[in-house]
Motif scaffolding. Structure first.
Motif, PDB file in Angstrom:
ATOM      1  N   GLU A 173       0.833  -1.200   0.000  1.00  0.00           N
ATOM      2  CA  GLU A 173       0.000   0.000   0.000  1.00  0.00           C
ATOM      3  C   GLU A 173       0.868   1.251   0.000  1.00  0.00           C
ATOM      4  O   GLU A 173       0.569   2.235  -0.688  1.00  0.00           O
ATOM      5  CB  GLU A 173      -0.927  -0.001   1.227  1.00  0.00           C
ATOM      6  N   TRP A 174       1.926   1.222   0.798  1.00  0.00           N
ATOM      7  CA  TRP A 174       2.854   2.344   0.836  1.00  0.00           C
ATOM      8  C   TRP A 174       3.503   2.560  -0.535  1.00  0.00           C
ATOM      9  O   TRP A 174       3.638   3.682  -1.005  1.00  0.00           O
ATOM     10  CB  TRP A 174       3.924   2.077   1.896  1.00  0.00           C
ATOM     11  N   LYS A 175       3.896   1.445  -1.159  1.00  0.00           N
ATOM     12  CA  LYS A 175       4.540   1.537  -2.471  1.00  0.00           C
ATOM     13  C   LYS A 175       3.591   2.137  -3.500  1.00  0.00           C
ATOM     14  O   LYS A 175       3.983   2.995  -4.313  1.00  0.00           O
ATOM     15  CB  LYS A 175       5.005   0.149  -2.910  1.00  0.00           C
ATOM     16  N   GLU A 176       2.347   1.706  -3.511  1.00  0.00           N
ATOM     17  CA  GLU A 176       1.390   2.218  -4.490  1.00  0.00           C
ATOM     18  C   GLU A 176       1.184   3.715  -4.304  1.00  0.00           C
ATOM     19  O   GLU A 176       1.034   4.457  -5.275  1.00  0.00           O
ATOM     20  CB  GLU A 176       0.053   1.486  -4.357  1.00  0.00           C
ATOM     21  N   LYS A 177       1.196   4.173  -3.054  1.00  0.00           N
ATOM     22  CA  LYS A 177       0.974   5.589  -2.782  1.00  0.00           C
ATOM     23  C   LYS A 177       2.174   6.440  -3.176  1.00  0.00           C
ATOM     24  O   LYS A 177       2.051   7.385  -3.956  1.00  0.00           O
ATOM     25  CB  LYS A 177       0.660   5.794  -1.295  1.00  0.00           C
ATOM     26  N   TYR A 178       3.350   6.090  -2.662  1.00  0.00           N
ATOM     27  CA  TYR A 178       4.513   6.935  -2.881  1.00  0.00           C
ATOM     28  C   TYR A 178       5.247   6.613  -4.176  1.00  0.00           C
ATOM     29  O   TYR A 178       5.958   7.468  -4.704  1.00  0.00           O
ATOM     30  CB  TYR A 178       5.460   6.848  -1.683  1.00  0.00           C
ATOM     31  N   GLY A 179       5.082   5.390  -4.675  1.00  0.00           N
ATOM     32  CA  GLY A 179       5.655   5.091  -5.984  1.00  0.00           C
ATOM     33  C   GLY A 179       4.990   5.925  -7.066  1.00  0.00           C
ATOM     34  O   GLY A 179       5.644   6.460  -7.960  1.00  0.00           O
ATOM     35  N   GLY A 180       3.661   6.056  -6.968  1.00  0.00           N
ATOM     36  CA  GLY A 180       2.947   6.895  -7.924  1.00  0.00           C
ATOM     37  C   GLY A 180       3.303   8.362  -7.781  1.00  0.00           C
ATOM     38  O   GLY A 180       3.398   9.096  -8.778  1.00  0.00           O
ATOM     39  N   THR A 181       3.527   8.811  -6.550  1.00  0.00           N
ATOM     40  CA  THR A 181       3.915  10.203  -6.319  1.00  0.00           C
ATOM     41  C   THR A 181       5.251  10.507  -6.980  1.00  0.00           C
ATOM     42  O   THR A 181       5.418  11.541  -7.645  1.00  0.00           O
ATOM     43  CB  THR A 181       4.003  10.494  -4.808  1.00  0.00           C
ATOM     44  N   ILE A 182       6.213   9.607  -6.803  1.00  0.00           N
ATOM     45  CA  ILE A 182       7.534   9.801  -7.394  1.00  0.00           C
ATOM     46  C   ILE A 182       7.447   9.833  -8.920  1.00  0.00           C
ATOM     47  O   ILE A 182       8.068  10.669  -9.581  1.00  0.00           O
ATOM     48  CB  ILE A 182       8.500   8.705  -6.916  1.00  0.00           C
ATOM     49  N   THR A 183       6.670   8.924  -9.500  1.00  0.00           N
ATOM     50  CA  THR A 183       6.515   8.895 -10.949  1.00  0.00           C
ATOM     51  C   THR A 183       5.939  10.203 -11.469  1.00  0.00           C
ATOM     52  O   THR A 183       6.422  10.764 -12.463  1.00  0.00           O
ATOM     53  CB  THR A 183       5.617   7.725 -11.372  1.00  0.00           C
TER      54      THR A 183
END
Length: 225
Positions: A173-183
């Motif tokens: 869940e953390w990855k989906e949130k902040y991975g998308g932010t970084i992209t």
């Protein structure tokens, strides 16, 4: 008494002699006045802006409109300008993005490498080479675990209170949130990546590639446990 120096041929200050001194700086061609050229350029870009509705007309905007950047970037991406055309037959130029960690937002170091790599990529693309810039993000396992544990602690939850699958689910869940932010942040920087090839370091394809690489190195005796 006045001294007079006789110069052979035309004067050094004449256009002909200036051209002989440096033909790259001085041209014999008659050029249009700068103001006229600027007006012609402004009209040309104004017509382009009115036709595609993407760019801001320089005749209207007196200052740079930052709100247009996202619209222009989406137009670039929709036209497929960031995807390489390997049918050209020339030698390709391919680089892989050092994947930012999904432990938070980008910082100045990320902005620096994105800018430098984008300069290289656009340079080779403009030279006509099939150019590919592969984007992605990194899982940064230990750092991500610590960040997720802090997040759980703020909710009054300890890692040991959760099962392995439950904790892994929170990490994803953390990855989906902040991975998308970084992209999205990388896109806002104007990075001309081929986003259809974006990968995460824990994607199945990359995980298999890492295992394959380690097995081959072990069989060659280059690594050991």
């Amino acid at each position: 008494m006045k001294l007079h120096m006789a110069l052979p041929g035309p004067s050094l200050l004449s256009p002909t002699s200036a051209y002989r001194l440096n033909p790259l700086l001085f041209s014999r061609r008659i050029r249009a006045p700068r103001r006229q050229v600027n007006r012609l350029q402004a009209r040309f870009f104004a017509v382009c802006a009115s036709e595609n509705g993407v760019f801001t007309s320089p005749e209207i905007g007196k200052s740079f409109d930052f709100t247009s950047e996202e619209r222009i970037y989406k137009w670039w991406e929709s036209q497929g300008y960031f995807k390489p055309n390997f049918d050209r037959g020339s030698e390709p130029f391919v680089i892989s993005m050092p994947p930012p960690n999904v432990t938070g937002s980008l910082h100045m170091g990320h902005a620096m490498f994105v800018t430098l790599e984008d300069i290289l990529v656009r340079y080779h693309r403009m030279k006509g080479k099939p150019t590919l810039w592969v984007p992605g993000t990194d899982h940064a396992g230990i750092a991500t675990q610590l960040v997720v544990e802090r997040m759980l602690a703020s909710e009054g939850i300890k890692r040991v209170d959760l099962s392995r699958d439950a904790f892994t689910s929170r990490v994803w869940e953390w990855k989906e949130k902040y991975g998308g932010t970084i992209t999205n942040q990388i896109k806002r920087l104007g990075a001309s990546c081929d986003w259809s090839r974006e990968h995460f370091t824990l994607d199945e394809q990359l995980s298999r590639a890492v295992i394959e690489a380690f097995v081959r190195l072990h069989e060659k005796g280059l690594i050991y446990q």
